[in-house]
Write a protein that holds these residues in place. Structure first.
Motif, PDB file in Angstrom:
ATOM      1  N   MET A   1      51.187 -55.966   0.118  1.00 44.31           N
ATOM      2  CA  MET A   1      50.588 -57.265   0.281  1.00 44.31           C
ATOM      3  C   MET A   1      49.152 -57.215  -0.225  1.00 44.31           C
ATOM      4  SD  MET A   1      50.578 -59.794   3.536  1.00 44.31           S
ATOM      5  CE  MET A   1      52.193 -60.367   3.179  1.00 44.31           C
ATOM      6  N   LEU A   2      48.684 -58.294  -0.812  1.00 43.77           N
ATOM      7  CA  LEU A   2      47.302 -58.359  -1.270  1.00 43.77           C
ATOM      8  C   LEU A   2      46.386 -58.446  -0.062  1.00 43.77           C
ATOM      9  CD1 LEU A   2      47.729 -60.983  -4.110  1.00 43.77           C
ATOM     10  CD2 LEU A   2      47.305 -58.557  -4.393  1.00 43.77           C
ATOM     11  N   HIS A   3      45.339 -57.671  -0.076  1.00 39.07           N
ATOM     12  CA  HIS A   3      44.368 -57.694   1.010  1.00 39.07           C
ATOM     13  C   HIS A   3      42.997 -57.977   0.431  1.00 39.07           C
ATOM     14  CE1 HIS A   3      47.199 -56.181   3.936  1.00 39.07           C
ATOM     15  NE2 HIS A   3      47.616 -55.355   3.006  1.00 39.07           N
ATOM     16  N   LEU A   4      42.259 -58.807   1.127  1.00 39.96           N
ATOM     17  CA  LEU A   4      40.926 -59.165   0.659  1.00 39.96           C
ATOM     18  C   LEU A   4      39.943 -58.059   0.926  1.00 39.96           C
ATOM     19  CD1 LEU A   4      40.678 -62.803   1.999  1.00 39.96           C
ATOM     20  CD2 LEU A   4      41.326 -62.037  -0.261  1.00 39.96           C
ATOM     21  N   GLY A   5      39.039 -57.847  -0.004  1.00 32.70           N
ATOM     22  CA  GLY A   5      37.946 -56.910   0.213  1.00 32.70           C
ATOM     23  C   GLY A   5      36.924 -57.521   1.150  1.00 32.70           C
ATOM     24  N   VAL A  27      46.591 -67.228  -0.130  1.00 31.18           N
ATOM     25  CA  VAL A  27      47.972 -67.335   0.351  1.00 31.18           C
ATOM     26  C   VAL A  27      48.779 -66.273  -0.371  1.00 31.18           C
ATOM     27  CG1 VAL A  27      50.066 -68.739   0.422  1.00 31.18           C
ATOM     28  CG2 VAL A  27      47.838 -69.789   0.906  1.00 31.18           C
ATOM     29  N   THR A  28      49.408 -65.379   0.385  1.00 33.91           N
ATOM     30  CA  THR A  28      50.186 -64.284  -0.177  1.00 33.91           C
ATOM     31  C   THR A  28      51.670 -64.521   0.103  1.00 33.91           C
ATOM     32  OG1 THR A  28      48.331 -62.830   0.328  1.00 33.91           O
ATOM     33  CG2 THR A  28      50.397 -61.776  -0.262  1.00 33.91           C
ATOM     34  N   VAL A  29      52.488 -64.386  -0.939  1.00 34.75           N
ATOM     35  CA  VAL A  29      53.935 -64.598  -0.827  1.00 34.75           C
ATOM     36  C   VAL A  29      54.662 -63.510  -1.608  1.00 34.75           C
ATOM     37  CG1 VAL A  29      53.716 -67.102  -0.580  1.00 34.75           C
ATOM     38  CG2 VAL A  29      54.031 -66.137  -2.834  1.00 34.75           C
ATOM     39  N   SER A  79      55.141 -66.247   4.323  1.00 36.56           N
ATOM     40  CA  SER A  79      53.866 -66.144   3.621  1.00 36.56           C
ATOM     41  C   SER A  79      52.758 -65.889   4.634  1.00 36.56           C
ATOM     42  CB  SER A  79      53.567 -67.435   2.846  1.00 36.56           C
ATOM     43  OG  SER A  79      53.285 -68.501   3.735  1.00 36.56           O
ATOM     44  N   ALA A  80      51.597 -65.550   4.105  1.00 42.70           N
ATOM     45  CA  ALA A  80      50.423 -65.348   4.955  1.00 42.70           C
ATOM     46  C   ALA A  80      49.239 -65.975   4.256  1.00 42.70           C
ATOM     47  CB  ALA A  80      50.177 -63.861   5.180  1.00 42.70           C
ATOM     48  N   CYS A  81      48.312 -66.512   5.030  1.00 41.13           N
ATOM     49  CA  CYS A  81      47.084 -67.041   4.464  1.00 41.13           C
ATOM     50  C   CYS A  81      45.930 -66.315   5.130  1.00 41.13           C
ATOM     51  CB  CYS A  81      46.965 -68.547   4.667  1.00 41.13           C
ATOM     52  SG  CYS A  81      45.553 -69.252   3.777  1.00 41.13           S
ATOM     53  N   THR A  82      45.123 -65.656   4.316  1.00 42.18           N
ATOM     54  CA  THR A  82      44.006 -64.861   4.816  1.00 42.18           C
ATOM     55  C   THR A  82      42.716 -65.652   4.665  1.00 42.18           C
ATOM     56  OG1 THR A  82      45.163 -62.883   4.066  1.00 42.18           O
ATOM     57  CG2 THR A  82      42.826 -62.650   4.591  1.00 42.18           C
ATOM     58  N   ARG A  83      42.006 -65.754   5.761  1.00 42.43           N
ATOM     59  CA  ARG A  83      40.730 -66.457   5.782  1.00 42.43           C
ATOM     60  C   ARG A  83      39.627 -65.479   5.411  1.00 42.43           C
ATOM     61  NH1 ARG A  83      39.675 -69.337  11.219  1.00 42.43           N
ATOM     62  NH2 ARG A  83      41.688 -68.395  11.247  1.00 42.43           N
ATOM     63  N   ALA A 121      55.904 -76.595  -3.060  1.00 42.98           N
ATOM     64  CA  ALA A 121      56.517 -75.752  -4.091  1.00 42.98           C
ATOM     65  C   ALA A 121      57.138 -74.498  -3.488  1.00 42.98           C
ATOM     66  CB  ALA A 121      55.481 -75.379  -5.145  1.00 42.98           C
ATOM     67  N   LEU A 122      56.472 -73.892  -2.508  1.00 41.45           N
ATOM     68  CA  LEU A 122      57.026 -72.697  -1.854  1.00 41.45           C
ATOM     69  C   LEU A 122      58.299 -73.040  -1.086  1.00 41.45           C
ATOM     70  CD1 LEU A 122      53.782 -70.949  -0.585  1.00 41.45           C
ATOM     71  CD2 LEU A 122      55.288 -70.180  -2.431  1.00 41.45           C
ATOM     72  N   ASP A 123      58.326 -74.209  -0.463  1.00 44.23           N
ATOM     73  CA  ASP A 123      59.521 -74.648   0.254  1.00 44.23           C
ATOM     74  C   ASP A 123      60.679 -74.858  -0.712  1.00 44.23           C
ATOM     75  OD1 ASP A 123      60.947 -75.568   2.620  1.00 44.23           O
ATOM     76  OD2 ASP A 123      60.761 -77.588   1.771  1.00 44.23           O
ATOM     77  N   GLN A 124      60.405 -75.530  -1.824  1.00 48.65           N
ATOM     78  CA  GLN A 124      61.441 -75.739  -2.836  1.00 48.65           C
ATOM     79  C   GLN A 124      61.901 -74.411  -3.424  1.00 48.65           C
ATOM     80  OE1 GLN A 124      60.393 -78.520  -5.929  1.00 48.65           O
ATOM     81  NE2 GLN A 124      62.277 -78.159  -7.055  1.00 48.65           N
TER      82      GLN A 124
END
Length: 136
Positions: A1-5, A27-29, A79-83, A121-124
């Motif tokens: 998963m992508l992680h923010l620095g 947002v990571t998917v 999915s995940a959304c990182t603040r 779009a992610l739902d579709q």
């Protein structure tokens, strides 16, 4: 998963100073769903709504840059959304995450991805993937 620095010196911290501008959420998917969503957005006339997209090959994920505050209401399954809380991710020329690359690089006039359009779009994309997998 992508992680923010973070500015704490973690291994994912960008090596170049962040340019001016508001911090962004990420947002990571899974890559399969993310690639399908990018196709949906670009084919559906929403190309202007698709901002920079990161690809992390080692974890097989895509990361969509979205406006700050998106994480507060993000609830899309899978999915995940990182603040960022203003501590890091901004639109740099180089990918801000170690081991990642740009699927869609940032452009000076390109906005970040609209969260409502991305959610649709992610739902579709998830529905299309389920349908394709059920045909096997």
């Amino acid at each position: 998963m992508l992680h923010l620095g973070r500015e704490t010196g973690s291994r994912t911290t960008a090596t170049t100073p962040a340019p001016a501008g508001p911090p962004l959420d990420l947002v990571t998917v899974p890559a399969r769903q993310g690639l399908e969503a990018v196709d949906i957005l670009r084919r559906g006339g929403y190309q202007e709504a698709v901002g920079p997209v990161l690809h992390d090959g080692t974890c097989d994920t895509l990361g969509f840059l979205v406006p700050p505050g998106t994480a507060d209401g993000w609830d899309v399954p899978g999915s995940a959304c990182t603040r960022t809380d203003g501590r890091g991710l901004r639109v740099p020329a180089e990918p801000p995450v170690s081991g990642s690359g740009w699927l869609l690089p940032p452009a000076e006039d390109a906005p970040v991805t609209d969260p409502a359009v991305l959610r649709a779009a992610l739902d579709q994309a998830a529905r299309l993937i389920r349908a394709a997998d059920s045909c096997r």
